[in-house]
Scaffold this active site. Structure first.
Site, PDB file in Angstrom:
ATOM      1  CD  GLU A  21      10.321   1.160  -6.144  1.00  0.00           C
ATOM      2  OE1 GLU A  21       9.393   1.982  -5.987  1.00  0.00           O
ATOM      3  OE2 GLU A  21      10.123   0.011  -6.578  1.00  0.00           O
ATOM      4  CG  HIS A  48       4.309  -6.800  -9.930  1.00  0.00           C
ATOM      5  ND1 HIS A  48       4.378  -6.142 -11.140  1.00  0.00           N
ATOM      6  CD2 HIS A  48       5.490  -6.571  -9.303  1.00  0.00           C
ATOM      7  CE1 HIS A  48       5.563  -5.566 -11.245  1.00  0.00           C
ATOM      8  NE2 HIS A  48       6.242  -5.800 -10.160  1.00  0.00           N
ATOM      9  CG  ASP A  84       5.997  -1.545  -5.825  1.00  0.00           C
ATOM     10  OD1 ASP A  84       7.000  -0.813  -5.722  1.00  0.00           O
ATOM     11  OD2 ASP A  84       5.673  -2.079  -6.904  1.00  0.00           O
ATOM     12  CG  ASP A 141       5.604  -2.519 -13.098  1.00  0.00           C
ATOM     13  OD1 ASP A 141       6.754  -2.537 -12.609  1.00  0.00           O
ATOM     14  OD2 ASP A 141       5.212  -3.359 -13.937  1.00  0.00           O
ATOM     15  CG  ASP A 198       6.807   0.442  -9.406  1.00  0.00           C
ATOM     16  OD1 ASP A 198       7.543   0.169  -8.432  1.00  0.00           O
ATOM     17  OD2 ASP A 198       6.442  -0.417 -10.221  1.00  0.00           O
ATOM     18  N   GLY A 199       9.462   2.239  -9.234  1.00  0.00           N
ATOM     19  CA  GLY A 199      10.743   2.225  -9.914  1.00  0.00           C
ATOM     20  C   GLY A 199      10.972   0.847 -10.490  1.00  0.00           C
TER      21      GLY A 199
END
Length: 154
Positions: free
Chosen positions: A47, A124, A69, A134, A9-10
């Site tokens: 990302e 999320h 994501d 995250d 994740d970024g």
């Protein structure tokens, strides 16, 4: 080949702004977490960089599934957008340059070595590993002395 599962994740506060990436690497009961923060970056760069860093941390050729994501990352790799941009001199079309070519070059090279599949997960939405990535990315972006995001020339 070893089967490795990776979550990435970024995150970015502002876009551009301070950002970070988070990585969870899983292999046969082993777990490795990676993160770093950068000043003046973008969410998309973080990302992509998360996946690059994860792949660069593998010590040998592996079968890899990257869960992210980022639809941008998944589509660029699974639909061949990044290869097309590269073939077109890093242009998305006749008028628009492709963004982040320095990172896409690294990603494409790593994917020539490793067998990589990119899978999209809803962010999320309660996936524990995505949530952990995250958390790592957000924490990294808040650290003092953030690294410069040096955009390489192509």
């Amino acid at each position: 080949m070893k089967e490795v599962v990776i979550y990435t994740d970024g995150a970015c506060s502002g876009n551009p702004g301070p950002g970070g990436y988070g990585v969870v690497m899983l292999y046969k009961g082993h777990r490795k977490e990676l993160s770093a923060g950068f000043k003046d970056t973008t969410n998309n760069r973080m990302e992509i960089l998360a996946a690059i860093v994860a792949l660069e941390n593998l010590k040998e050729k592996c079968n890899v599934t990257i869960h992210t994501d980022s639809q941008y990352l998944v589509n660029a790799m699974e639909k061949g957008w990044a290869k097309k941009w590269q073939a077109n001199g890093w242009m998305r079309n006749k008028k628009e340059p492709a963004l982040n070519p320095d990172l896409w070059i690294r990603m494409l090279e790593l994917c020539k070595f490793h067998e990589v599949k990119f899978k999209w997960v809803r962010g999320h939405a309660g996936d524990p590993e995505n949530e952990r990535c995250d958390q790592l990315a957000v924490e990294a972006a808040k650290q003092p002395n953030l690294l410069p995001d040096v955009r390489g020339e192509i």
